[in-house]
Enzyme design. Structure first.
Site, PDB file in Angstrom:
ATOM      1  N   CYS A 140      13.085  11.102   7.368  1.00 15.26           N
ATOM      2  CA  CYS A 140      13.012  10.505   8.708  1.00 15.26           C
ATOM      3  C   CYS A 140      14.307  10.751   9.475  1.00 15.26           C
ATOM      4  O   CYS A 140      14.309  10.870  10.688  1.00 15.26           O
ATOM      5  CB  CYS A 140      12.730   9.024   8.593  1.00 15.26           C
ATOM      6  SG  CYS A 140      13.835   8.200   7.448  1.00 15.26           S
ATOM      7  N   GLU A 155       9.938   0.893  10.445  1.00 11.37           N
ATOM      8  CA  GLU A 155      10.906   1.981  10.218  1.00 11.37           C
ATOM      9  C   GLU A 155      10.160   3.262  10.524  1.00 11.37           C
ATOM     10  O   GLU A 155       9.282   3.669   9.760  1.00 11.37           O
ATOM     11  CB  GLU A 155      11.373   1.990   8.754  1.00 11.37           C
ATOM     12  CG  GLU A 155      12.228   0.812   8.361  1.00 11.37           C
ATOM     13  CD  GLU A 155      13.570   0.819   9.034  1.00 11.37           C
ATOM     14  OE1 GLU A 155      14.003   1.874   9.531  1.00 11.37           O
ATOM     15  OE2 GLU A 155      14.197  -0.252   9.080  1.00 11.37           O
ATOM     16  N   LYS A 212       0.843  -1.196   0.000  1.00 13.18           N
ATOM     17  CA  LYS A 212       0.000   0.000   0.000  1.00 13.18           C
ATOM     18  C   LYS A 212       0.880   1.249   0.000  1.00 13.18           C
ATOM     19  O   LYS A 212       1.588   1.520   0.968  1.00 13.18           O
ATOM     20  CB  LYS A 212      -0.884   0.047   1.255  1.00 13.18           C
ATOM     21  CG  LYS A 212      -1.890   1.207   1.165  1.00 13.18           C
ATOM     22  CD  LYS A 212      -2.562   1.500   2.480  1.00 13.18           C
ATOM     23  CE  LYS A 212      -1.936   2.628   3.235  1.00 13.18           C
ATOM     24  NZ  LYS A 212      -1.934   3.931   2.532  1.00 13.18           N
ATOM     25  N   GLU A 220       9.125  15.259  16.265  1.00 13.79           N
ATOM     26  CA  GLU A 220       9.479  15.258  14.849  1.00 13.79           C
ATOM     27  C   GLU A 220       8.569  16.240  14.102  1.00 13.79           C
ATOM     28  O   GLU A 220       7.350  16.068  14.082  1.00 13.79           O
ATOM     29  CB  GLU A 220       9.289  13.847  14.281  1.00 13.79           C
ATOM     30  CG  GLU A 220       9.711  13.742  12.833  1.00 13.79           C
ATOM     31  CD  GLU A 220       9.485  12.354  12.254  1.00 13.79           C
ATOM     32  OE1 GLU A 220       8.417  11.769  12.489  1.00 13.79           O
ATOM     33  OE2 GLU A 220      10.390  11.851  11.571  1.00 13.79           O
TER      34      GLU A 220
HETATM   35  P1  NAD Z   1       2.101   7.844   8.459  1.00  7.18           P
HETATM   36  O1  NAD Z   1       2.464   6.989   9.621  1.00  7.18           O
HETATM   37  O2  NAD Z   1       1.008   8.825   8.630  1.00  7.18           O
HETATM   38  O3  NAD Z   1       1.651   6.937   7.224  1.00  7.18           O
HETATM   39  C1  NAD Z   1       2.498   5.939   6.702  1.00  7.18           C
HETATM   40  C2  NAD Z   1       1.653   4.914   5.971  1.00  7.18           C
HETATM   41  O4  NAD Z   1       0.812   4.270   6.931  1.00  7.18           O
HETATM   42  C3  NAD Z   1       0.729   5.516   4.917  1.00  7.18           C
HETATM   43  O5  NAD Z   1       0.670   4.634   3.814  1.00  7.18           O
HETATM   44  C4  NAD Z   1      -0.610   5.565   5.640  1.00  7.18           C
HETATM   45  O6  NAD Z   1      -1.712   5.529   4.766  1.00  7.18           O
HETATM   46  C5  NAD Z   1      -0.537   4.316   6.499  1.00  7.18           C
HETATM   47  N1  NAD Z   1      -1.422   4.319   7.672  1.00  7.18           N
HETATM   48  C6  NAD Z   1      -1.949   5.379   8.328  1.00  7.18           C
HETATM   49  N2  NAD Z   1      -2.735   4.955   9.343  1.00  7.18           N
HETATM   50  C7  NAD Z   1      -2.694   3.605   9.330  1.00  7.18           C
HETATM   51  C8  NAD Z   1      -3.292   2.579  10.143  1.00  7.18           C
HETATM   52  N3  NAD Z   1      -4.098   2.883  11.164  1.00  7.18           N
HETATM   53  N4  NAD Z   1      -2.990   1.293   9.863  1.00  7.18           N
HETATM   54  C9  NAD Z   1      -2.166   0.967   8.841  1.00  7.18           C
HETATM   55  N5  NAD Z   1      -1.599   1.888   8.033  1.00  7.18           N
HETATM   56  C10 NAD Z   1      -1.844   3.190   8.271  1.00  7.18           C
HETATM   57  O7  NAD Z   1       3.450   8.493   7.983  1.00  7.18           O
HETATM   58  P2  NAD Z   1       3.676   9.517   6.793  1.00  7.18           P
HETATM   59  O8  NAD Z   1       3.118  10.830   7.259  1.00  7.18           O
HETATM   60  O9  NAD Z   1       3.214   8.943   5.509  1.00  7.18           O
HETATM   61  O10 NAD Z   1       5.277   9.576   6.726  1.00  7.18           O
HETATM   62  C11 NAD Z   1       6.013  10.316   7.595  1.00  7.18           C
HETATM   63  C12 NAD Z   1       6.583   9.461   8.702  1.00  7.18           C
HETATM   64  O11 NAD Z   1       7.335   8.375   8.144  1.00  7.18           O
HETATM   65  C13 NAD Z   1       7.571  10.224   9.547  1.00  7.18           C
HETATM   66  O12 NAD Z   1       7.343   9.955  10.906  1.00  7.18           O
HETATM   67  C14 NAD Z   1       8.920   9.673   9.103  1.00  7.18           C
HETATM   68  O13 NAD Z   1       9.934   9.804  10.049  1.00  7.18           O
HETATM   69  C15 NAD Z   1       8.585   8.261   8.800  1.00  7.18           C
HETATM   70  N6  NAD Z   1       9.599   7.654   7.901  1.00  7.18           N
HETATM   71  C16 NAD Z   1      10.503   6.782   8.427  1.00  7.18           C
HETATM   72  C17 NAD Z   1      11.489   6.218   7.609  1.00  7.18           C
HETATM   73  C18 NAD Z   1      12.501   5.252   8.168  1.00  7.18           C
HETATM   74  O14 NAD Z   1      13.163   4.580   7.379  1.00  7.18           O
HETATM   75  N7  NAD Z   1      12.663   5.157   9.470  1.00  7.18           N
HETATM   76  C19 NAD Z   1      11.530   6.536   6.260  1.00  7.18           C
HETATM   77  C20 NAD Z   1      10.587   7.423   5.757  1.00  7.18           C
HETATM   78  C21 NAD Z   1       9.613   7.975   6.597  1.00  7.18           C
END
Ligand code: NAD
Length: 501
Positions: free
Chosen positions: A303, A269, A193, A400
């Protein structure tokens, strides 16, 4: 019938066309979602609609899991040798190379990152990652283990089966490559997804995946919302593993869902609030260049962004002056502009979130040293922002922000800065700048982070593991380490003696 997305890029840096079905990709076909609904794809540069794509649902996840399981049991999994998996991954890497500029342009259009950075980092790294894992596909090996005479014991590293992968919007193509590379190399079927904010490159990739020759059902791509498709993946009783990249908040929900349902294997992650420490014996110009890249690259939506910038008191003024000049020199604007460094934030939601952090910094008494406001009159642009005079418990120091907002903090003592750097729930990455290699390495080893950069920042390679300590995650992506996420170890005991022992 899913819509076909047709778009002509006529920009200073790229001229070209793209055209592809925007359906869900299930069992090798592009289909409408089971409810026939769509998701709007918005251009963050001007807030306007780019296209509509099919919206997936829980029912679509169910359909994809059935197809994936059948493919796993019949033609994929243990039925396809590693050499063939390598060939298919190499085909995919070559197709991505053939569509290099198109993928970069889609990423810039959908996410707002600049076309140049999308080329140099997102697409380049994604191809390298797919090819790196092509190299591993025929080297998935167990061990023979000596136990007692009359026995042969060996291990097999078998694919897990049907795995779920949920990715964020900040590096859509790259996060996809980091996930599908090791999963396919080891013979798993995938339900992926993408983020609802940035689905275009994942959908375009579904076409390249089919063209590469992967059998139907090996990769299924279901764009949709987190609370529907994401939740369905993390709760699904027949998905045996979920790999998630995103926020710590959602990571916790994924783990809860896995615990509540089938105890599926979980790798996470998550977010970060990475410290970047500049000592008095650093090369200040080098530190300024990397610090700027650390916090402003990808509009701070990384991130591992070096968002807490600790500077030794002896060089604080010099550093702050040069860092401020550097931040002022970064051109904010059209991602397809000739010399743009920073494009818009990904969405209105993200724009509002960052602006509310900037307000909280002001309200809690920090000094807004630079920026802190919208750039231009349309789209989601925010000027590079620097805060000074912060206190350790302020929200802008602890949480963050995921935007172009850095806090510059003065320190005097090495032990104190290590304590401050570690004083967060996160532990994703850290950077140290010093010409004294003993000091730099000693500090790097004491920082609680999955990655420590010395005299550099934001360095990522397909061969090198990446992941978090503490609440920044569980497990490692990339490198040989990521293969462990996608294999189950089976020990086989063969007995040659008549004894029962
Ligand atoms: P997010 O957690 O809002 O969403 C990430 C994904 O999870 C999206 O596809 C979203 O639709 C899905 N999602 C949302 N609610 C969900 C639920 N209840 N159940 C299952 N899936 C769900 O994050 P974002 O805003 O898309 O991305 C930013 C975040 O990602 C930041 O915190 C960043 O640090 C982190 N990030 C981490 C890494 C790493 O390698 N550590 C890399 C990139 C981004």
């Amino acid at each position: 019938m899913p819509q076909t997305f047709e778009y002509t890029f006529d920009t200073p840096v790229y001229k070209g066309k793209t055209s592809f079905s925007t359906g869900l990709y299930i069992n090798g076909q592009w289909v409408d979602g089971s409810k026939g609904t769509t998701i709007d794809v918005i251009n963050p540069t001007n807030g306007q609609l780019v296209t509509k794509i099919s919206e997936g649902t829980k029912e679509d996840v169910d359909l994809a899991v059935v197809a994936a399981q059948k493919t796993f049991d019949t033609v994929w999994g243990l039925n396809t040798p590693g050499t063939r998996r390598a060939e298919l991954l190499n085909n995919l890497g070559n197709l991505m190379q053939a569509h290099f500029d198109e993928l970069a342009a889609l990423e810039a259009l959908d996410n707002g990152k600049t076309f140049g950075w999308a080329q140099d980092v997102d697409v380049t790294d994604s191809i390298a990652t797919i090819k790196y894992y092509a190299g591993w596909a025929d080297k998935i090996q167990g061990k023979t283990i000596e136990t007692t005479a009359g026995k042969l014991v060996y291990t097999r590293h078998e694919p897990i089966g049907v795995v779920g992968q949920i990715i964020p919007w900040n590096f859509p193509l790259m996060m996809m490559a980091w996930k599908i590379g090791p999963a396919l190399a080891t013979g798993n079927c995938i339900i992926l997804k993408p983020s609802e904010f940035t689905p275009l490159t994942a959908i375009r990739m579904s076409h390249l995946i089919q063209e590469a020759g992967f059998p139907p059902g090996v990769v299924n791509i279901i764009p949709g919302y987190g609370t529907t498709v994401g939740a369905a993946i993390s709760e699904h009783p027949h998905i045996d593993k979920v790999a998630f990249t995103g926020s710590t908040l959602v990571g916790r929900k994924i783990m809860e869902a896995a615990a509540r349902t089938n105890l599926k294997n979980v790798t996470l992650e998550l977010g970060g609030k990475s410290p970047n420490i500049i000592f008095d014996d650093a090369d200040i110009d080098q530190a300024v260049r990397f610090t700027s890249h650390g916090i402003f690259w990808n509009h701070g939506q990384a991130c591992c962004a070096g968002s807490r910038i600790y500077v030794h008191a002896k060089v604080y003024d010099e550093f702050l002056t040069k860092f401020t000049d550097k931040a002022k020199s970064l051109k904010v604007g059209d991602p397809f502009g000739l010399d743009t460094y920073q494009g818009p934030q990904v969405s209105q939601i993200q724009f509002d979130r960052i602006m509310s952090y900037i307000d909280s910094g002001r309200q809690q008494g920090a000094t807004l040293h630079l920026g802190g406001e919208r750039h231009g009159s349309e789209g989601y642009f925010i000027k590079p922002t620097i805060f000074t005079d912060t206190k350790p418990d302020m929200r802008i120091v602890q949480e963050e922000i995921f935007g172009p907002v850095g806090v510059v903090i003065r320190f005097e003592d090495d032990d104190d800065v290590i304590n401050q750097a570690n004083d967060t729930m996160y532990g994703l990455a850290a950077a140290v700048f010093s010409k004294n290699i003993d000091r730099a390495l000693q500090v790097a080893h004491k920082l609680k982070a999955g990655t420590a950069w010395v005299n550099c920042i934001n360095q990522l390679h397909p061969q090198v593991p990446f992941g978090g300590f503490k609440q920044s995650g569980i497990g490692r992506e990339l490198g040989e380490y990521a293969l462990e996420n996608y294999t189950a170890v089976k020990a086989v005991h063969v007995n040659f003696s008549l004894s029962v022992k």
